[in-house]
Motif scaffolding. Structure first.
Motif, short mmCIF file in Angstrom:
data_model
loop_
_atom_site.label_atom_id
_atom_site.label_comp_id
_atom_site.label_asym_id
_atom_site.label_seq_id
_atom_site.Cartn_x
_atom_site.Cartn_y
_atom_site.Cartn_z
N TRP A 1 6.40 15.38 -14.11
CA TRP A 1 5.85 14.43 -14.85
C TRP A 1 4.20 14.54 -15.57
O TRP A 1 3.59 15.16 -14.99
N LYS A 2 4.46 14.32 -16.36
CA LYS A 2 3.37 14.37 -17.71
C LYS A 2 2.71 13.13 -17.35
O LYS A 2 3.97 12.36 -18.19
N TYR A 3 2.12 11.45 -18.16
CA TYR A 3 1.78 10.69 -18.64
C TYR A 3 1.88 10.78 -20.32
O TYR A 3 1.63 11.24 -20.29
N PRO A 4 2.68 9.96 -20.67
CA PRO A 4 3.05 9.90 -22.23
C PRO A 4 2.55 9.06 -22.38
O PRO A 4 1.68 8.36 -22.02
N LYS A 5 2.25 8.97 -23.47
CA LYS A 5 1.08 8.62 -25.37
C LYS A 5 1.29 7.04 -25.12
O LYS A 5 0.54 6.54 -24.66
N ILE A 6 2.21 6.69 -25.22
CA ILE A 6 3.13 5.12 -24.63
C ILE A 6 4.12 5.41 -24.02
O ILE A 6 4.58 4.99 -23.55
N PHE A 7 3.30 4.72 -22.82
CA PHE A 7 3.72 4.17 -21.50
C PHE A 7 4.50 3.37 -21.33
O PHE A 7 3.51 2.03 -21.46
N ASP A 8 5.95 2.82 -20.69
CA ASP A 8 6.68 2.01 -20.88
C ASP A 8 7.08 2.67 -19.86
O ASP A 8 8.24 3.09 -19.25
N PRO A 9 6.89 1.51 -18.34
CA PRO A 9 7.28 1.56 -16.81
C PRO A 9 8.90 1.48 -16.82
O PRO A 9 9.80 2.22 -16.33
N THR A 10 9.61 0.44 -17.50
CA THR A 10 11.05 0.32 -17.59
C THR A 10 11.80 1.93 -18.59
O THR A 10 13.13 1.95 -17.66
N THR A 11 11.46 2.48 -18.72
CA THR A 11 12.53 3.81 -18.97
C THR A 11 11.44 5.05 -18.52
O THR A 11 11.64 6.18 -18.71
N ILE A 12 10.80 4.65 -17.58
CA ILE A 12 10.48 5.99 -16.59
C ILE A 12 11.71 6.25 -15.94
O ILE A 12 12.57 6.49 -15.51
N PHE A 13 12.31 7.83 -16.43
CA PHE A 13 12.30 8.76 -15.56
C PHE A 13 12.83 9.45 -14.97
O PHE A 13 12.17 10.99 -15.21
N LEU A 14 12.34 9.77 -13.29
CA LEU A 14 11.51 10.69 -12.83
C LEU A 14 12.45 12.09 -12.27
O LEU A 14 13.19 11.41 -12.17
N GLN A 15 12.19 13.82 -12.70
CA GLN A 15 13.08 14.35 -12.11
C GLN A 15 13.26 14.90 -10.72
O GLN A 15 11.53 14.99 -10.22
N THR A 16 13.62 14.91 -10.03
CA THR A 16 14.27 15.07 -8.93
C THR A 16 14.93 16.01 -8.21
O THR A 16 15.78 16.75 -8.97
N GLU A 17 15.12 17.05 -6.94
CA GLU A 17 16.56 17.56 -6.87
C GLU A 17 18.06 17.42 -7.14
O GLU A 17 18.22 17.98 -7.31
N ASP A 18 18.50 15.93 -7.03
CA ASP A 18 19.53 15.20 -6.82
C ASP A 18 19.70 15.33 -8.45
O ASP A 18 20.67 15.36 -8.72
N THR A 19 18.80 14.74 -8.90
CA THR A 19 18.91 14.74 -10.36
C THR A 19 19.53 16.47 -11.36
O THR A 19 20.13 16.02 -12.30
N CYS A 20 18.22 17.09 -10.72
CA CYS A 20 18.37 17.98 -11.33
C CYS A 20 19.87 18.78 -10.83
O CYS A 20 20.58 19.96 -11.86
N ARG A 21 20.43 18.44 -9.54
CA ARG A 21 21.60 19.08 -9.76
C ARG A 21 23.13 18.60 -9.86
O ARG A 21 24.04 19.55 -10.75
N THR A 22 22.39 17.33 -10.60
CA THR A 22 23.59 16.78 -11.22
C THR A 22 23.48 17.22 -12.37
O THR A 22 24.73 17.12 -13.30
N ASP A 23 22.29 17.06 -13.59
CA ASP A 23 22.45 17.36 -14.86
C ASP A 23 22.68 18.98 -15.02
O ASP A 23 24.08 19.18 -15.99
N PHE A 24 23.04 19.66 -13.93
CA PHE A 24 23.35 21.24 -14.22
C PHE A 24 24.88 21.68 -14.01
O PHE A 24 25.47 21.55 -14.62
N LEU A 25 25.63 20.30 -13.74
CA LEU A 25 27.29 19.74 -13.05
C LEU A 25 27.33 19.73 -14.10
O LEU A 25 28.48 19.56 -14.87
N LEU A 26 26.68 17.58 -15.18
CA LEU A 26 27.40 18.26 -16.31
C LEU A 26 27.19 19.41 -17.25
O LEU A 26 28.33 18.73 -18.01
N ARG A 27 26.20 19.93 -17.01
CA ARG A 27 26.24 20.52 -18.75
C ARG A 27 27.54 21.86 -17.86
O ARG A 27 27.75 21.90 -19.72
N LEU A 28 27.57 21.76 -16.76
CA LEU A 28 28.73 22.95 -16.62
C LEU A 28 29.45 22.05 -16.96
O LEU A 28 30.82 23.14 -17.75
#
Length: 456
Positions: free
Chosen positions: A14-41
């Motif tokens: 995770w990289k600190y964005p140039k324009i920081f908006d706390p309400t748009t934070i989305f942090l990648q975790t093991e769960d999000t990676c698995r879900t993203d893989f299933l959605l793409r598949l």
């Protein structure tokens, strides 16, 4: 031989964005990676998908992130949210907004593109007198047969090509609503679990560390800031065990939404304004009271929140803090206020508000300007400040619950004016089913979209 790869290796930093908006934070975790893989598949095979999960498991957020990552040159997307007020055929309007007519009675996205339709809360669509859900049956026909019979001309068949569907629903046990087996059979279903406390703690600790170190806060403040996610999670768990939701107190729910609401509010502050750790902890106490106490009904329950905060502050991790100083001034209020920079620019900061007398004078002037006749007693001012605090946040929403003639409309107008937001009021006759509120919403959208103004 297959080479297995750990999901952790796929987690981007995770990289600190140039324009920081706390309400748009989305942090990648093991769960999000698995879900993203299933959605793409599943999406690559043009399969229809059903995503289920408990409240605050991030179902909609996962799909939103997936849609944002799609190549706009190859994909079109649209989202429709079902509810008890959804009219039959509501999904068709959203579909035809993004597809074109090809020939005759055949429709689809423009050549070379695919279309993804996301259906939120699919199980909440109303049932007719026979127990069927017309919207769900229409959706099943679109998935199974690739088209539908026109409502106006039942003998005419319309084909819809190049469209696949992603549906979202909560567990039937929590909403007491379900969909038919025939519709479920058309989709590949998988469940999303609520992230573990350790996952949320580690992820948000990284965000707080970057945020406070980037803005050069004092070292003791940075150290305390990294402990705030764990402290907030512990407070939410203790309140969840102590205060149980029932039919008369349906708002007594304490989950990930409440925790993230407190943490994102903390991230709106400017870290350089805190000279001591006690100042930071007073802000944390204030945000916990707003996030947890404000929705409680009984005064004893509000006291219980304060006692839980005191219990957490007595932990050895906060041994170097003056607990009495952290809790002494309960009249401190935080909100959005404008200030001038050294360059003469005006910026909006989330910081400590002036004292009650100064706020009362400012609200009296605002009341005359808005032509609102309502007495400004202390509790009314408190409510106005709390509502204006929420309206000043990005996409902030609030529900005001109370008896009739309690002044909710006047308080809301004053809060919207204080937050510099344009106020639109739906007529009582319309809200009771006597007409359509869409025209008022259209006006609000024009002000928000064309004039780039905040709208309430």
């Amino acid at each position: 031989v297959l080479d297995w790869e750990n999901w952790r290796s796929r987690i981007p930093e995770w990289k600190y964005p140039k324009i920081f908006d706390p309400t748009t934070i989305f942090l990648q975790t093991e769960d999000t990676c698995r879900t993203d893989f299933l959605l793409r598949l599943l999406s690559s095979q043009r399969l229809n998908i059903l995503v289920t999960g408990a409240a605050a498991s991030g179902k909609s957020q996962h799909l939103r992130q997936f849609l944002n990552s799609l190549n706009s040159d190859k994909y079109l997307s649209s989202t429709v949210a079902f509810s008890q007020a959804s009219a039959p055929g509501a999904i068709l309007e959203n579909i035809f907004n993004v597809i074109d007519k090809r020939q005759g009675r055949t429709y689809g996205p423009e050549p070379g593109k695919s279309c993804v339709i996301v259906v939120e809360d699919i199980s909440l669509t109303p049932a007719d007198q026979w127990g069927d859900q017309p919207n769900c049956e229409l959706l099943r026909q679109l998935m199974n047969d690739g088209g539908y019979y026109d409502f106006q001309k039942p003998a005419e068949w319309a084909s819809i090509m190049g469209v696949h569907y992603m549906c979202v629903m909560s567990h039937p046990m929590s909403t007491h609503k379900d969909i038919s087996m025939r519709l479920r059979g058309q989709m590949c279903a998988f469940n999303i679990t609520v992230p573990a406390d350790s996952t949320i703690r580690d992820s948000m600790t990284r965000v707080f560390d970057r945020h406070f170190s980037k803005h050069k806060a004092p070292e003791n403040v940075q150290r305390l800031a990294k402990m705030l996610p764990e402290a907030t999670i512990a407070l939410c768990k203790s309140l969840k065990q102590a205060l149980v939701s029932n039919e008369s107190k349906i708002q007594y729910t304490f989950n990930l939404h409440d925790t993230m609401r407190v943490l994102t509010s903390l991230l709106q502050c400017n870290p350089w304004q805190f000279a001591t750790g006690e100042q930071l902890m007073r802000l944390w106490r204030h945000e916990c009271e707003r996030g947890f106490s404000d929705k409680l009904v009984d005064f004893d329950h509000k006291i219980q929140v304060l006692e839980s905060i005191q219990h957490i502050l007595k932990h050895k991790s906060f041994a170097d803090l003056n607990i009495e100083e952290c809790l002494q001034d309960e009249s401190e209020r935080y909100g959005h206020c404008s200030r001038e920079t050294e360059n003469g620019d005006t910026v909006d900061d989330y910081s400590l508000l002036p004292d009650m007398d100064t706020l009362a004078e400012a609200l009296e002037e605002l009341k005359k300007k808005e032509n609102i006749s309502y007495p400004l007693y202390d509790e009314a001012i408190e409510h106005i400040l709390r509502i204006a605090r929420v309206l000043g946040m990005n996409r902030g929403s609030v529900i005001l619950a109370g008896p009739l003639s309690s002044g909710r409309a006047q308080i809301s107008r004053l809060a919207a004016a204080l937050a510099q937001s344009t106020y639109f009021d739906l007529d009582d006759v319309v809200m009771r089913g006597g007409g359509s509120h869409m025209e008022t919403i259209r006006k609000a959208y024009r002000v928000a979209g064309l004039e780039a103004k905040s709208v309430t």
